[in-house]
Write a protein that holds these residues in place. Structure first.
Motif, short mmCIF file in Angstrom:
data_model
loop_
_atom_site.label_atom_id
_atom_site.label_comp_id
_atom_site.label_asym_id
_atom_site.label_seq_id
_atom_site.Cartn_x
_atom_site.Cartn_y
_atom_site.Cartn_z
N GLY A 4 0.59 -1.32 -0.12
CA GLY A 4 -0.20 0.12 0.04
C GLY A 4 0.94 1.40 0.07
N ARG A 5 2.00 1.32 0.69
CA ARG A 5 2.91 2.51 0.99
C ARG A 5 3.57 2.81 -0.55
N ILE A 6 3.73 1.67 -1.12
CA ILE A 6 4.77 1.86 -2.31
C ILE A 6 3.65 2.39 -3.49
N ASN A 7 2.41 1.76 -3.57
CA ASN A 7 1.57 2.07 -4.62
C ASN A 7 0.97 3.70 -4.34
N SER A 8 1.24 3.88 -3.23
CA SER A 8 0.76 5.45 -3.21
C SER A 8 1.88 6.48 -3.68
N ILE A 9 3.06 5.86 -3.19
CA ILE A 9 4.01 6.80 -3.75
C ILE A 9 4.28 6.73 -5.31
N LEU A 10 3.71 5.47 -5.85
CA LEU A 10 4.03 5.44 -7.46
C LEU A 10 2.90 6.13 -8.11
N LYS A 11 1.95 6.58 -7.59
CA LYS A 11 0.87 7.36 -8.07
C LYS A 11 1.50 8.69 -8.66
N GLY A 12 2.57 9.17 -7.86
CA GLY A 12 2.91 10.44 -8.31
C GLY A 12 3.95 10.50 -9.12
N PRO A 69 4.76 9.34 -13.73
CA PRO A 69 3.98 9.25 -14.83
C PRO A 69 4.06 7.79 -15.12
N GLY A 70 2.89 7.09 -15.54
CA GLY A 70 2.74 5.74 -16.18
C GLY A 70 1.86 4.98 -15.14
N GLU A 71 1.77 3.75 -15.43
CA GLU A 71 0.96 2.82 -14.46
C GLU A 71 1.81 1.93 -13.44
N ALA A 72 1.41 1.81 -12.23
CA ALA A 72 2.15 0.97 -11.29
C ALA A 72 1.88 -0.54 -11.73
N SER A 73 3.09 -0.98 -11.65
CA SER A 73 3.21 -2.37 -12.19
C SER A 73 4.18 -3.14 -11.27
N GLU A 74 4.69 -4.35 -11.79
CA GLU A 74 5.58 -5.14 -11.20
C GLU A 74 6.28 -5.89 -12.03
N LYS A 75 7.61 -5.92 -11.76
CA LYS A 75 8.60 -6.57 -12.63
C LYS A 75 9.86 -7.43 -11.71
N SER A 76 9.87 -8.52 -11.97
CA SER A 76 10.82 -9.50 -11.19
C SER A 76 10.77 -9.26 -9.79
N GLY A 77 9.45 -9.59 -9.22
CA GLY A 77 9.11 -9.37 -7.87
C GLY A 77 9.33 -7.81 -7.13
N ARG A 78 9.39 -6.70 -7.88
CA ARG A 78 9.63 -5.45 -7.34
C ARG A 78 8.38 -4.47 -8.07
N LEU A 79 7.86 -3.75 -7.25
CA LEU A 79 7.01 -2.87 -7.73
C LEU A 79 7.64 -1.76 -8.49
N CYS A 80 7.04 -1.04 -9.47
CA CYS A 80 7.63 -0.30 -10.40
C CYS A 80 6.65 0.50 -11.08
N ILE A 81 7.22 1.41 -12.08
CA ILE A 81 6.25 2.16 -12.99
C ILE A 81 6.62 1.52 -14.34
N ALA A 82 5.48 1.27 -14.99
CA ALA A 82 5.29 0.85 -16.49
C ALA A 82 4.92 2.04 -17.31
N ALA A 83 5.82 2.34 -18.10
CA ALA A 83 5.64 3.76 -18.97
C ALA A 83 6.11 3.54 -20.31
N PRO A 84 5.78 4.20 -21.43
CA PRO A 84 6.22 4.12 -22.62
C PRO A 84 7.59 4.49 -22.76
N ALA A 85 8.29 3.72 -23.78
CA ALA A 85 9.62 3.83 -23.83
C ALA A 85 10.17 5.35 -24.05
#
Length: 364
Positions: free
Chosen positions: A261-269, A271-287
């Motif tokens: 919950g804490r990480i997702n609230s930070i990711l909202k700030g 650009p892009g969408e909250a996602s997960e890659k290799s077990g780590r929460l991150c931002i999915a954004a256009p190249a």
């Protein structure tokens, strides 16, 4: 059905058991008339001209071959040509036994029943054939005379088999497998109660009654009620462990959810969408998207999207990974405890499975 097949095989002899080609020096030809046709009786082979020692050895080898067949591998009689000998193999070929097994397996209502139908073996003595015939008559009486249909469909026998196999080897049984095992045991218990109820209602629950062979078979079914109750209380029908499994599971999962919950609230700030890659929460954004001090975790197929971990959540992601590991350890601790209890009653569970194997053959 197994007994019916045995009856068909034996209908060409005077002893109700499968015929066998006699290869002795005194009887070198396959004789088709009733009086001189060879037969197999009580594990000893004979023909119209006297005992055949070669056939006796063949019968013993066939018995040994039967004991090698397991419930996890589909094995045909042809696989044991060296053990059962050419005489017994020719007899099975003449009976088209494998074809009968293939036909039978198509009518089974569970995956285990289908597999066991393919592995069906020929009864090697008269008593076994008679017992199977009695069970067949009892099943037919249940359906035709007492109007009671037995249904074993809808049970994940694959998961149950996997649970028994892993527990018997001392391994940890997964939640989904434990739930599948409970379904099998519940089905076996329902089957036992149904047969006993029908027998009681029709005054056929005494020795010598038409339903006695079935009553004797299901009498061996003993289910571990306490273990089944605990499994169903903490594992959902979908095979997921609930938070109620243990205090440690509840606590560690709560910490995982809080960090997410804490990480997702930070990711909202960002650009892009909250996602997960290799077990780590991150931002999915256009190249081409740039995030200051962000860590590139990878890109999508084709490179149209990139996964970036902002520097602000790196430490939180590390905490999340540790929390997830703790939660997994807590879940495994519960599963190991349940697996240990299953190992303690594995003999009873395997007995239930073995009894059900015979019942599977009859239920279409």
């Amino acid at each position: 059905m197994k007994a019916i097949l045995g009856q068909r095989a034996g209908s060409t002899t005077t002893h109700g058991v499968p015929p066998i080609v006699c290869n002795s020096a005194a009887c070198t030809r396959w004789v088709l008339n009733e009086r001189r046709r060879p037969y197999l009786h009580s594990g000893v082979a004979h023909c119209a001209r006297g005992p055949c020692r070669l056939q006796t050895r063949t019968a013993a080898a066939a018995t040994a071959a039967n004991q090698q067949v397991t419930t996890t591998d589909v094995v045909s009689w042809e696989s044991y040509e060296d053990e059962i000998g050419p005489a017994f193999k020719d007899t099975l070929g003449m009976l088209e036994w494998q074809r009968l097994c293939d036909h039978l397996s198509k009518h089974a209502s569970t995956a285990l029943g289908k597999r066991l139908g393919l592995q069906l073996s020929v009864p090697l003595d008269q008593l076994s054939s008679e017992r199977l015939l009695q069970e067949t008559r009892a099943m037919l009486a249940m359906e035709n005379d007492y109007m009671s249909l037995l249904d074993y469909g809808g049970i994940s026998t694959f998961d149950a088999e996997s649970a028994i196999k892993r527990a018997s080897k001392g391994g940890m049984v997964a939640a989904k497998q434990l739930r599948g095992l409970v379904a099998l045991l519940q089905g076996a218990d329902r089957l036992k109660r149904q047969i006993q109820l029908v027998a009681r209602q029709n005054h056929a629950n005494h020795k010598g009654s038409l339903l006695w062979p079935l009553l004797a078979a299901v009498a061996q079914i003993t289910v571990p009620a306490a273990l089944m109750r605990d499994i169903t209380s903490i594992i959902t029908e979908d095979g997921e462990l609930t938070d109620a499994a243990s205090e440690q599971v509840r606590t560690t999962r709560g910490r995982v959810r809080a960090l997410q919950g804490r990480i997702n609230s930070i990711l909202k700030g960002y650009p892009g969408e909250a996602s997960e890659k290799s077990g780590r929460l991150c931002i999915a954004a256009p190249a081409g998207t740039k995030i200051n001090n962000g860590v590139m975790l990878g890109s999508s197929v084709g490179g149209g999207m990139v996964f970036i971990e902002p520097a602000q959540i790196v430490s939180l992601n590390n905490e999340l990974a540790a929390a997830r590991a703790e939660a997994m350890a807590a879940e495994e601790s519960v599963l190991w405890e349940l697996s240990g209890r299953l190992m303690g009653v594995i003999v009873d569970v395997e007995t239930v499975s073995a009894v059900d194997v015979d019942i599977y053959i009859y239920i279409y």
